[in-house]
Motif scaffolding. Sequence first.
Motif, PDB file in Angstrom:
ATOM      1  N   UNK A 150      44.077  37.532  49.424  1.00  8.64           N
ATOM      2  CA  UNK A 150      44.718  36.559  48.648  1.00  8.64           C
ATOM      3  C   UNK A 150      45.508  35.520  49.430  1.00  8.64           C
ATOM      4  N   UNK A 151      46.124  35.930  50.489  1.00 11.05           N
ATOM      5  CA  UNK A 151      46.884  35.176  51.596  1.00 11.05           C
ATOM      6  C   UNK A 151      45.779  34.048  52.091  1.00 11.05           C
ATOM      7  N   UNK A 152      44.574  34.528  52.522  1.00  9.71           N
ATOM      8  CA  UNK A 152      43.526  33.832  53.187  1.00  9.71           C
ATOM      9  C   UNK A 152      43.131  32.867  52.421  1.00  9.71           C
ATOM     10  N   UNK A 153      42.424  33.242  51.155  1.00  8.22           N
ATOM     11  CA  UNK A 153      41.526  32.634  50.183  1.00  8.22           C
ATOM     12  C   UNK A 153      42.488  32.143  49.206  1.00  8.22           C
ATOM     13  N   UNK A 154      43.595  32.259  48.738  1.00  6.86           N
ATOM     14  CA  UNK A 154      44.410  31.651  47.733  1.00  6.86           C
ATOM     15  C   UNK A 154      44.435  32.328  46.511  1.00  6.86           C
ATOM     16  N   UNK A 155      43.417  33.171  46.071  1.00  6.21           N
ATOM     17  CA  UNK A 155      43.306  33.855  44.793  1.00  6.21           C
ATOM     18  C   UNK A 155      43.117  35.346  45.087  1.00  6.21           C
ATOM     19  N   UNK A 156      43.375  36.043  44.062  1.00 11.77           N
ATOM     20  CA  UNK A 156      43.133  37.534  44.016  1.00 11.77           C
ATOM     21  C   UNK A 156      41.540  37.658  43.718  1.00 11.77           C
ATOM     22  N   UNK A 157      40.996  38.428  44.653  1.00 10.13           N
ATOM     23  CA  UNK A 157      39.512  38.628  44.722  1.00 10.13           C
ATOM     24  C   UNK A 157      38.724  39.217  43.396  1.00 10.13           C
ATOM     25  N   UNK A 158      37.618  38.597  42.923  1.00  7.94           N
ATOM     26  CA  UNK A 158      36.907  39.409  41.953  1.00  7.94           C
ATOM     27  C   UNK A 158      36.324  40.694  42.732  1.00  7.94           C
ATOM     28  N   UNK A 159      35.942  41.619  41.688  1.00  9.87           N
ATOM     29  CA  UNK A 159      35.614  43.047  42.455  1.00  9.87           C
ATOM     30  C   UNK A 159      34.487  42.830  43.513  1.00  9.87           C
ATOM     31  N   UNK A 160      33.415  42.012  43.182  1.00  8.74           N
ATOM     32  CA  UNK A 160      32.387  41.938  44.299  1.00  8.74           C
ATOM     33  C   UNK A 160      32.989  41.078  45.491  1.00  8.74           C
ATOM     34  N   UNK A 161      33.850  40.127  45.470  1.00  7.57           N
ATOM     35  CA  UNK A 161      34.297  39.846  46.632  1.00  7.57           C
ATOM     36  C   UNK A 161      35.016  40.541  47.474  1.00  7.57           C
TER      37      UNK A 161
END
Length: 430
Positions: free
Chosen positions: A92-103
Motif C-alpha cells: 500500500x505504501x509503495x504502490x499507493x493502493x491496497x493490492x488485489x489478491x494476485x498482486x
Amino acid sequence: MGKDSLTVTDNRTGKSYELPIEDGTIRGMDLRQIKTGPEDFGLMSYDPAFMNTASCKSRISFIDGDKGILRYRGYPIEQLAERSTYLETAYLLVKGELPKPSHLAAFTTNITHHTIIHENIKLFIDGFHYDAHPMGILVSTVGALSTFYPEAKKIFDPESRRIQTHRLIAKMPTMAAFAYRHSIGMPYAYPDNDLSYTGNFLNMLFKMTELKYQPNPALERALDVLFILHADHEQNCSTNAMRSVGSSQVDPYSATAAATAALYGPLHGGANEAVIRMLMEIGSVDRIPDYITRVKAGEVRLMGFGHRVYKNYDPRAKIIKEVADEVFEVTGRSALLDIALELERIALADDYFISHKLYPNVDFYSGIIYQAMGFPMDMFPVLFAIPRTAGWVAQWSEMLLDEDQKIARPRQIYLGPDERDYVPVSERGD
Ligand code: CMC
C-alpha cells in the motif's frame, strides 16, 4: 471567504507584496522578491529543524497530532493494524493502493525470493567485533548492497526501482538477523521461504538446532502489527534523510544507509530503550510518585511520553497496549509492565501532564514488548528500521517523481567573520 493570498508589507521600504496561499502554505521562494534594493539577495525564512516548513507534497501518510490520527494512503492505522499484514501495508505504501489478491501474491513471492544476501556480505559481518551494535552493522551492510547491485544507479528506470524496492524490503530482516546472530556468536540462520515475513525474521533470529523453526503464531502476529505501526510516519528525521540524500540521485541503498543512520540516534530510534532503562531505574510501583515529582521538577523526563506532532494519545500507543496483552499471554507478564501501567495511570491524571498535553507515545510500550519477546535492547532500533524501510522507499520514489523537487540544499544565515587577509603562521604570535 477572502482571497487565497497573503499580503505582506515590508516596513523597510513600505512596499506591499501579495503571496499566493496554496494548501495552507506560502512558497518560500515567493519571499525572495522582497528586497530593499537591487543589491539585496531577497528575504529568506529561518526555520531550524523544519519546525514550520513543509519540505514536500506527499500522498503517503497523514497525521493529525491534535486528534491523534495516523493514516497510510487514507486508511486509518487502527484498521490496518487489525486487518492487514505488514507486507500488504508495505505494498500500500509503495504502490499507493491496497493490492488485489494476485498482486499481493506476486509481491509476497518477490519479497520472499529476495531475502537471501550475497555470501560475501556475511564475510564483512564476520569482520565486526563480537559486541558491535547491530544498528552499526545494518548501516554498513545496507550501504554495501549498492556495490552488489550497481544497476541500482538507474533510479529513473521504473523496473530498476521496483527490483531495488523488493530487495530492500526483503534483505533488511536478513542483514538485521545476521547482525544479531553475529553478536551472540551463533551461526547465521538462512531465510525460510515457507514462513511469513515476520515468521521468517523470527526464524533467522532464534532458530537453534531444530530442522524447521515454528514461530509462535501470537508472537508472529504481534511483531507483524508492530511492523505495520512503524512502517511510515510522514517527514520524520530518517525519512527526511532518505529524501535529502536521495535527492542527490544516489542509489537507494546508499540513501537507505543514511536513513538508517538517522534512525540510530537516541532522539529517534532509541526512545524505547530509554523507557526500559527508566522503568528499571524506578524499580517498583511504590517508587513512581517520587519519580513523577522529579519529572515535574524538570530533573528528568518521563520517557515514552510527549511527541513533537501528537498532542493527544499517539494512536500507535493505543494499539501497542493491546498487542502487549497478547504477547504477555505467551511470554508471561513482565514486572516492568506493572510499573508502566501505574506510571501511565498516575501521569494521565496529573495536571502537569494534562496541561503540557503529554500522552504516551509509540515507544512507551514497544520496548517492554520487544524485551518480553526476547530481543536485547540493542535490537530495538533495528526493529524500527526493518518496517520503516517500506516507508523510506515509498517516500524516495515519490520524491524522485515529484517535478517540484531538486537536490536538497538549504540556505544559511552566515554570521562568521567578514573578509580578512591570510597571515602566515610565523607572523601570528603565540
Ligand atoms: N516528560 C516531561 N516533560 C516533558 C516531556 C516528557 N517526556 N516531553 C515534553 N515535556 C515538557 C517540556 O519540559 C516542556 O515543558 P515547558 O514548556 O514547561 O518547558 C514541554 O513539555 C514541551 O517540550 P519540548 O521538549 O519543547 O517538546 P518537543 O516537541 O520538542 O519534544 C519530545 C518532543 C518527544 C522530544 C519530548 O516530548 C520528549 O523528550 N519525550 C521523551 C522522549 C520520547 O519518548 N521520545 C519518543 C518520541 S516518539 C518516536 C517517534 O515517533 O519516532
